[in-house]
Design a protein around this motif. Structure first.
Motif, PDB file in Angstrom:
ATOM      1  N   PRO A   1       0.793  -1.248   0.000  1.00 42.95           N
ATOM      2  CA  PRO A   1       0.000   0.000   0.000  1.00 42.95           C
ATOM      3  C   PRO A   1       0.811   1.275   0.000  1.00 42.95           C
ATOM      4  CG  PRO A   1      -0.148  -1.120   2.117  1.00 42.95           C
ATOM      5  CD  PRO A   1       0.568  -2.049   1.201  1.00 42.95           C
TER       6      PRO A   1
ATOM      7  N   THR B   1     -10.761   5.392  -7.912  1.00 45.64           N
ATOM      8  CA  THR B   1     -11.755   6.248  -7.262  1.00 45.64           C
ATOM      9  C   THR B   1     -12.234   7.337  -8.214  1.00 45.64           C
ATOM     10  OG1 THR B   1     -10.492   5.870  -5.248  1.00 45.64           O
ATOM     11  CG2 THR B   1     -12.198   7.552  -5.145  1.00 45.64           C
TER      12      THR B   1
ATOM     13  N   ILE C   1     -16.057   8.132  -9.745  1.00 40.90           N
ATOM     14  CA  ILE C   1     -16.719   9.432  -9.639  1.00 40.90           C
ATOM     15  C   ILE C   1     -17.204   9.888 -11.013  1.00 40.90           C
ATOM     16  CG2 ILE C   1     -16.353  11.889  -9.141  1.00 40.90           C
ATOM     17  CD1 ILE C   1     -16.114  10.645  -6.585  1.00 40.90           C
TER      18      ILE C   1
ATOM     19  N   PHE D   1     -20.785  -3.402  -2.636  1.00 43.55           N
ATOM     20  CA  PHE D   1     -19.848  -4.144  -1.791  1.00 43.55           C
ATOM     21  C   PHE D   1     -20.047  -5.637  -2.004  1.00 43.55           C
ATOM     22  CE2 PHE D   1     -18.621  -6.140   2.245  1.00 43.55           C
ATOM     23  CZ  PHE D   1     -17.306  -5.679   2.326  1.00 43.55           C
TER      24      PHE D   1
ATOM     25  N   THR E   1     -10.994 -12.682   0.387  1.00 42.75           N
ATOM     26  CA  THR E   1      -9.687 -12.042   0.559  1.00 42.75           C
ATOM     27  C   THR E   1      -9.248 -12.078   2.017  1.00 42.75           C
ATOM     28  OG1 THR E   1     -10.805  -9.925   0.649  1.00 42.75           O
ATOM     29  CG2 THR E   1      -9.830 -10.527  -1.444  1.00 42.75           C
ATOM     30  N   ASP E   2     -10.235 -11.867   2.923  1.00 40.96           N
ATOM     31  CA  ASP E   2      -9.846 -11.892   4.330  1.00 40.96           C
ATOM     32  C   ASP E   2      -9.379 -13.289   4.743  1.00 40.96           C
ATOM     33  OD1 ASP E   2     -10.315  -9.267   4.539  1.00 40.96           O
ATOM     34  OD2 ASP E   2     -11.772  -9.367   6.165  1.00 40.96           O
TER      35      ASP E   2
ATOM     36  N   TYR F   1      -5.858 -13.798   3.385  1.00 43.30           N
ATOM     37  CA  TYR F   1      -4.818 -13.163   4.196  1.00 43.30           C
ATOM     38  C   TYR F   1      -4.652 -13.874   5.539  1.00 43.30           C
ATOM     39  CZ  TYR F   1      -4.912  -9.260   0.907  1.00 43.30           C
ATOM     40  OH  TYR F   1      -4.827  -8.495  -0.210  1.00 43.30           O
TER      41      TYR F   1
ATOM     42  N   ILE G   1      -4.079  -4.595   7.164  1.00 45.73           N
ATOM     43  CA  ILE G   1      -5.333  -3.840   7.013  1.00 45.73           C
ATOM     44  C   ILE G   1      -5.445  -3.095   5.675  1.00 45.73           C
ATOM     45  CG2 ILE G   1      -6.567  -1.791   7.885  1.00 45.73           C
ATOM     46  CD1 ILE G   1      -5.995  -2.781  10.717  1.00 45.73           C
ATOM     47  N   PRO G   2      -4.441  -2.265   5.313  1.00 41.22           N
ATOM     48  CA  PRO G   2      -4.671  -1.431   4.124  1.00 41.22           C
ATOM     49  C   PRO G   2      -4.757  -2.201   2.815  1.00 41.22           C
ATOM     50  CG  PRO G   2      -2.446  -1.128   4.964  1.00 41.22           C
ATOM     51  CD  PRO G   2      -3.160  -1.951   5.960  1.00 41.22           C
ATOM     52  N   ILE G   3      -4.369  -3.473   2.777  1.00 40.83           N
ATOM     53  CA  ILE G   3      -4.534  -4.182   1.500  1.00 40.83           C
ATOM     54  C   ILE G   3      -5.814  -5.013   1.481  1.00 40.83           C
ATOM     55  CG2 ILE G   3      -2.121  -4.233   0.752  1.00 40.83           C
ATOM     56  CD1 ILE G   3      -1.869  -7.021   1.890  1.00 40.83           C
ATOM     57  N   ARG G   4      -6.620  -4.913   2.543  1.00 43.45           N
ATOM     58  CA  ARG G   4      -7.868  -5.677   2.547  1.00 43.45           C
ATOM     59  C   ARG G   4      -8.890  -5.036   1.607  1.00 43.45           C
ATOM     60  NH1 ARG G   4     -10.002  -5.776   8.290  1.00 43.45           N
ATOM     61  NH2 ARG G   4     -11.632  -7.017   7.343  1.00 43.45           N
ATOM     62  N   TYR G   5      -9.648  -5.838   0.932  1.00 44.02           N
ATOM     63  CA  TYR G   5     -10.693  -5.365   0.023  1.00 44.02           C
ATOM     64  C   TYR G   5     -11.674  -4.459   0.747  1.00 44.02           C
ATOM     65  CZ  TYR G   5     -15.112  -5.578  -2.504  1.00 44.02           C
ATOM     66  OH  TYR G   5     -16.280  -5.243  -3.109  1.00 44.02           O
ATOM     67  N   TYR G   6     -12.124  -4.898   1.918  1.00 39.58           N
ATOM     68  CA  TYR G   6     -13.114  -4.162   2.689  1.00 39.58           C
ATOM     69  C   TYR G   6     -12.624  -2.751   3.024  1.00 39.58           C
ATOM     70  CZ  TYR G   6     -15.321  -2.704   7.070  1.00 39.58           C
ATOM     71  OH  TYR G   6     -15.925  -1.979   8.055  1.00 39.58           O
ATOM     72  N   VAL G   7     -11.372  -2.664   3.435  1.00 41.51           N
ATOM     73  CA  VAL G   7     -10.815  -1.372   3.844  1.00 41.51           C
ATOM     74  C   VAL G   7     -10.678  -0.448   2.638  1.00 41.51           C
ATOM     75  CG1 VAL G   7      -8.793  -0.255   4.853  1.00 41.51           C
ATOM     76  CG2 VAL G   7      -9.659  -2.379   5.834  1.00 41.51           C
ATOM     77  N   ARG G   8     -10.174  -1.024   1.542  1.00 39.29           N
ATOM     78  CA  ARG G   8     -10.028  -0.212   0.327  1.00 39.29           C
ATOM     79  C   ARG G   8     -11.394   0.281  -0.154  1.00 39.29           C
ATOM     80  NH1 ARG G   8      -5.534  -3.241  -3.422  1.00 39.29           N
ATOM     81  NH2 ARG G   8      -3.731  -2.595  -2.191  1.00 39.29           N
ATOM     82  N   TYR G   9     -12.380  -0.601  -0.083  1.00 40.68           N
ATOM     83  CA  TYR G   9     -13.725  -0.239  -0.506  1.00 40.68           C
ATOM     84  C   TYR G   9     -14.252   0.919   0.333  1.00 40.68           C
ATOM     85  CZ  TYR G   9     -18.628  -0.567  -1.687  1.00 40.68           C
ATOM     86  OH  TYR G   9     -19.889  -0.279  -2.112  1.00 40.68           O
TER      87      TYR G   9
ATOM     88  N   ILE H   1     -12.594   3.111   2.135  1.00 41.43           N
ATOM     89  CA  ILE H   1     -11.863   4.366   1.932  1.00 41.43           C
ATOM     90  C   ILE H   1     -12.335   5.052   0.650  1.00 41.43           C
ATOM     91  CG2 ILE H   1      -9.590   5.318   1.371  1.00 41.43           C
ATOM     92  CD1 ILE H   1      -8.408   3.376   3.390  1.00 41.43           C
ATOM     93  N   ALA H   2     -12.447   4.234  -0.435  1.00 36.84           N
ATOM     94  CA  ALA H   2     -12.918   4.811  -1.700  1.00 36.84           C
ATOM     95  C   ALA H   2     -14.322   5.385  -1.512  1.00 36.84           C
ATOM     96  CB  ALA H   2     -12.910   3.740  -2.793  1.00 36.84           C
TER      97      ALA H   2
ATOM     98  N   THR I   1     -14.147   8.718   0.255  1.00 40.82           N
ATOM     99  CA  THR I   1     -13.697   9.796  -0.622  1.00 40.82           C
ATOM    100  C   THR I   1     -14.824  10.226  -1.567  1.00 40.82           C
ATOM    101  OG1 THR I   1     -11.550   8.698  -0.572  1.00 40.82           O
ATOM    102  CG2 THR I   1     -11.812  10.491  -2.146  1.00 40.82           C
ATOM    103  N   ILE I   2     -15.514   9.221  -2.146  1.00 40.08           N
ATOM    104  CA  ILE I   2     -16.609   9.528  -3.078  1.00 40.08           C
ATOM    105  C   ILE I   2     -17.715  10.315  -2.374  1.00 40.08           C
ATOM    106  CG2 ILE I   2     -18.436   8.457  -4.471  1.00 40.08           C
ATOM    107  CD1 ILE I   2     -16.359   6.183  -5.021  1.00 40.08           C
TER     108      ILE I   2
ATOM    109  N   ILE J   1      -1.874   3.057   7.424  1.00 41.72           N
ATOM    110  CA  ILE J   1      -3.059   3.080   8.288  1.00 41.72           C
ATOM    111  C   ILE J   1      -3.090   4.322   9.171  1.00 41.72           C
ATOM    112  CG2 ILE J   1      -3.578   0.607   8.303  1.00 41.72           C
ATOM    113  CD1 ILE J   1      -2.083   0.359  10.927  1.00 41.72           C
TER     114      ILE J   1
ATOM    115  N   ARG K   1      -3.918   8.798   5.410  1.00 40.04           N
ATOM    116  CA  ARG K   1      -5.201   8.561   4.748  1.00 40.04           C
ATOM    117  C   ARG K   1      -5.871   9.893   4.388  1.00 40.04           C
ATOM    118  NH1 ARG K   1      -8.126   3.615   7.974  1.00 40.04           N
ATOM    119  NH2 ARG K   1      -6.808   1.975   7.107  1.00 40.04           N
TER     120      ARG K   1
ATOM    121  N   ILE L   1      -9.339  14.102  -4.028  1.00 38.05           N
ATOM    122  CA  ILE L   1     -10.391  15.113  -4.160  1.00 38.05           C
ATOM    123  C   ILE L   1      -9.899  16.311  -4.966  1.00 38.05           C
ATOM    124  CG2 ILE L   1     -11.794  16.764  -2.835  1.00 38.05           C
ATOM    125  CD1 ILE L   1     -11.882  14.550  -0.619  1.00 38.05           C
TER     126      ILE L   1
END
Lengths: 473, 473, 473
Positions: A311, A324, A328, A336, A344-345, A348, B310-318, B320-321, B324-325, C312, C317, C325
């Motif tokens: 990352p 992202t 937009i 989701f 993925t979880d 890992y 954590i930061p490479i997990r799909y859930y976390v990336r989703y 965060i995106a 931002t959106i 993280i 972040r 943005i």
């Protein structure tokens, strides 16, 4: 001092404080040894061609001519290079009945047809030559740190002479191991010249596999992308590609640790006896399993680092931001994907648990840790936990592949992806192991390992004797 | 060879090269031992029912009938299973005065009422039985790798016989430890059957705590979300939930390492003397502190991996995106929260420093490292640094909680969050330790540990004697 | 039991089971030792002022008055504090010819002008005093865990007395090392009071460098931003700033490990001989190279953790989201920078490979690992691999700097950035090492190390002798 008293431990002799050791040669090793002997309470006499020059010699030591020095002590360390041994022939009368410790090392294996110690013995036939101390470094002796091996390997033909040297080694805080007669001197002289003999095969295997998979993946990933789309993604070599090669080779090598014991069990089942030598290649393979596993662990460690660094890579951050921005602009929101999150979880989690067990296996391979384990504990860790580790890492790889196994796009240029190739050996090991666990097979293997033999394989007088006394065929 | 010469070290005997060892039984262990003895310069004679069959026996060894073989040597290794010991009764005359080394192992504890060695001794009363070598594996002997324990535990009633076996062990590069008379044979036979005795309690505690917190957090996090919002966030089990359970259990177990010494100090203060046995449970607890700490370290290691992933997990990336959106769509920009930056960075920094110290504690627990430390250094690391580690990790958890302690929403279904529960034991330890550091308390504990006793606790003749000679109550 | 029999090993004496050891003092150490001796098969008699009180004494031991107890055994452990030694003068007749083992420790160095053992010897001149067992902790003896050092350091004037104590140590599973005559007692008494003597210098260096770079970077980063832009970025201290200090100090310290051997080679080249002592500071420096390297490894480990935690962090972040943005709002898409991808990936890859090698160096520094390596293997790892590690880490730092070296904005307030300062020592080491590898220089160094001396440095008789016999100047 009478020769008979040599075999007594220095501690036990009443005249301990007068116990004198002579050293011929005032070089690095001679001086370091002298210093250490002085610290241990010995009197030290150096034999030198030039007794007046005592620069750099440790304080408290004496310097004499070789002949005078030889008279003062029963044990004489020959800290002179082999090329200069000839001058000792002139001292023959003074060396009669003495213990000469040959501490010399050669620069490479098989430099001379005869070992240094045997050569010394032929020059001074009246003395008892003991080979030893050549595995200990002058620096270690001097610093007292003894970082490198503190084991003194000894060989010689005269047991009393050897015992005298053992005693000196002990009083310097070193341990001694008897390696037999002076014929073994060549072997003892070769030991300090060895460079990781057991690590060679595993490192060659690792290098070969890494090279193969590097070029395989280079073609499939980088060159394919360039050939078909004209995209230059060569920067991926440094991390993305390496992070495919490392786990692939690591998994294969971990499986290679456990393959020989599967093969051994199959061979034993096939022959119906354990009293048959394994082929040489299998024996050699079994002896370097620990090294195979440790190389695999090192690669797994790099895989973990390379994965965790993902990352913060520029490329990854760029791609995420681009993703992202694209969402937009298209004004769409990807839903989701719960399955994706689970998959993925789990992927890992299995990888991390597998790595945790891997590290545990590595720690129990440390000599000091495996020394405190009993045999059963060691086997529990290395065999049971080892197979669980292999299972976790294989499952981790399967989850990584997931549905890509069936996707045609995975097979670029008709080649399977790297991780599929990496699954072959682990699956063979795990399936065979599973078959060997089936009760009827397991019972037969256990009985064979306890000495039972399948009747048809034996002939003549053995057949009945063996059946009654399994351990005495 | 006369029996008297047995007690001499093989090194010291003039006829060393003729020194012969006999092995009854040509099984795995017998052959491995024979090979190793040959390498160490012994003559090896196998006793076999079928002396003509010498398949697989090491080169250079001889095979004879049991009676003939017994005559050649003073020391006889009985590499036969207990079930077959009875044939030895027929050899009684040949075994008279010999040293029989019982190397047998059983399959489980308490398999027979009498230890194998004592049984052997009762069968051949004229011989001196020594129990030993059962903790060394045939594989280790053969490969020379000696990965598992290289310590030979010996017991026997005849000191000379024991010394003869000690000498053989030494010349094979093994160390020997005397475990007393033959009555201890049962204990020595049990040792290879042990499976991590000191690890059982810590592993049970870890398993229990993990199970409890897993279900506790499953209810609070996953089931609560499903029950109140109807959201299925079960995928969080694999990483998010595990990454709460691991640090919670790790912190509690780290605190449990330091709790017993606090309890001990309180007990000593309460009784006013150190000459009182601690309750058994406290003694057992104190003995497995190292294992408790290492299990805690393993969990902390997993916590670190689970956090870094954590930061490479799909859930976390989703997420965060999505965040931002959402900001773009609402056209708002969240202001940068300086306090938040301070708090989270401090939280991570404390965690990482705590983990660094944790790893340091783990490294100094390695047998080879703790062996080179003196007592004061070992205590400095394990006690001083250990408490600092606990302090860091506790502070890390407090910063994680921050203001959530006071937020009502934290107490879903009236239960406190997991990290709050994990803080109970560490706080107890740290507060008690703080009180024990207060000079007046500290002085009393120090005096008690140096032998001083509070007057009222003693009766009669002790009261004056003890006061004058602290160490001689 | 006759005094003569003392020197025999307990194993070798026929009457082994009656072998009795006496302990004066029923304190912690006395009781633990007694228990352990009983377990090893000795009879144990405690000498006490109050023989009727046997609370807490191990089962199977006896208690008598001091005089009676002294009569039962040849070896008497004095488990009494130095302050109470005087009562022993009254027992002089009973202690005549006995071996007294002084196990006492002081609370600080140089507490008394005379060592405890010498004081004891002066009080009871008729007995043979042996100093020893003071480095072993009561707790370790009692628990049998022997986590801390299991080495017994002994000194004393009577070799037979010492041997008797050596035998007891061996039968308790401890190793013994002879430290010479009783004059060394003071030194042996100081050992348990040492606190990481070899670690002091490296830790001071680390602390000094960390403090310097912390304030240097604090001024350059945080205070500069506040002074010029009025921005408060103090939260960066916790992670961003620490993550600059750690790698800088780690790299410098790694280079400091390899600098002394470069200096030594230069000194040897300059003097044209190896027979000249190095300056004291260089000797001290060389002795603590291992510790320097391990401190550097610890800092590198923290650097890795601090780096991996970056994505993280709240601040990171926030900044990434703000960047995305901003791109959206400006409706621009930054193009993908291929050079940037190559550079950052190489930078990370070199760092990770360097860290992998670093960890390997650390593992081979473990006593149990370095013990199984021979001298050549140890040097291969520590010197060859060490320099490769230094090379990787230096290249990693250069790639980090990249084109910032030439950018004026890097030199805030005319000071160079921290990483530039960190490159000085490594570059000096690597360049000097490169020069030393040049064949003509390398040959000279090798010849000097083999004993050759440049002619002009020698005078008189030496010049010819030395040339012929390199090791015997």
């Amino acid at each position: 001092m009478l020769p008979e008293s040599v075999a007594m431990t220095p501690l036990a002799t009443g005249e301990r404080k007068q116990c004198t050791v002579c050293i011929f040669g005032t070089g690095d090793f001679g001086r370091s040894l002298g210093l250490r002997l002085l610290q241990a309470g010995y009197e030290v006499v150096f034999g030198s061609r030039d007794p007046k020059n005592r620069a750099l010699l440790p304080k408290g030591s004496k310097v004499m001519t070789h002949t005078e020095a030889a008279r003062t002590a029963q044990v004489i360390f020959i800290a002179v290079e082999r090329d200069h041994y000839e001058f000792l022939t002139s001292l023959t009368p003074a060396l009669e009945g003495k213990v000469l410790v040959d501490i010399s090392n050669n620069l490479k294996r098989g430099q001379f047809p005869q070992s240094n110690a045997e050569y010394l013995s032929s020059l001074v036939p009246g003395a008892s030559v003991v080979k030893g101390f050549n595995t200990v470094s002058a620096w270690a002796l001097q610093s007292g740190a003894l970082d490198a091996s503190r084991q003194v390997l000894l060989c010689g033909d005269d047991p009393q002479a050897k015992q005298a040297v053992v005693n000196i080694a002990h009083s310097l805080g070193l341990t001694a191991q008897d390696r037999g007669s002076l014929r073994a001197a060549g072997e003892v002289e070769d030991i300090p010249l060895q460079l990781f003999p057991l690590w060679r095969l595993p490192l060659w295997i690792a290098t070969g596999l890494i090279a193969f998979f590097f070029f395989y993946l280079l073609i499939r990933d980088v060159i394919y992308a360039y050939a078909t789309d004209g995209k230059d993604i060569s920067f991926r070599i440094m991390i993305s590609l390496a992070n495919k090669v490392f786990p692939i080779v690591s998994l294969i090598m971990l499986a290679l640790c456990y393959l020989p014991s599967v093969l051994a069990a199959i061979l034993q089942l096939y022959h119906g006896t354990k009293y048959r030598r394994f082929p040489d290649w299998l024996d050699r393979w079994m002896l370097c399993r620990k090294q195979l596993g440790l190389v695999a662990l090192a690669l797994a460690f790099l895989h973990v680092l390379y994965t965790l660094v993902i990352p913060i890579r520029y490329y990854v951050r760029y791609r995420i931001a681009a993703g992202t921005i694209a969402q937009i602009k298209e004004n769409t929101t990807k839903p989701f994907d719960n399955t994706m999150a689970w998959r993925t979880d789990s992927y890992y989690a299995l990888g991390m648990l597998g790595f945790g067990l891997y590290v545990l296996l590595g720690i129990t391979s440390l000599p000091s840790v495996s020394n405190v384990l009993n045999w059963r504990e060691f086997r529990f860790i290395q065999s049971k936990l080892g197979h669980v580790t292999l299972l976790f890492c294989t499952a981790h790889t399967f989850l990584y592949g997931w549905n890509k196994f069936l996707r045609a796009s995975s097979y670029k240029w008709w080649t399977p992806p790297g991780y599929m190739l990496s699954l072959v050996v682990p699956c063979v090991v795990l399936v065979s192991r599973l078959i060997l666990i089936v009760p009827c097979v397991d019972n037969t293997v256990t009985r064979i390992r306890q000495g039972w033999e399948r009747p048809e394989v034996k002939g003549g007088s053995q057949s009945n004797g063996g059946a009654q006394h399994p351990l005495m065929p």
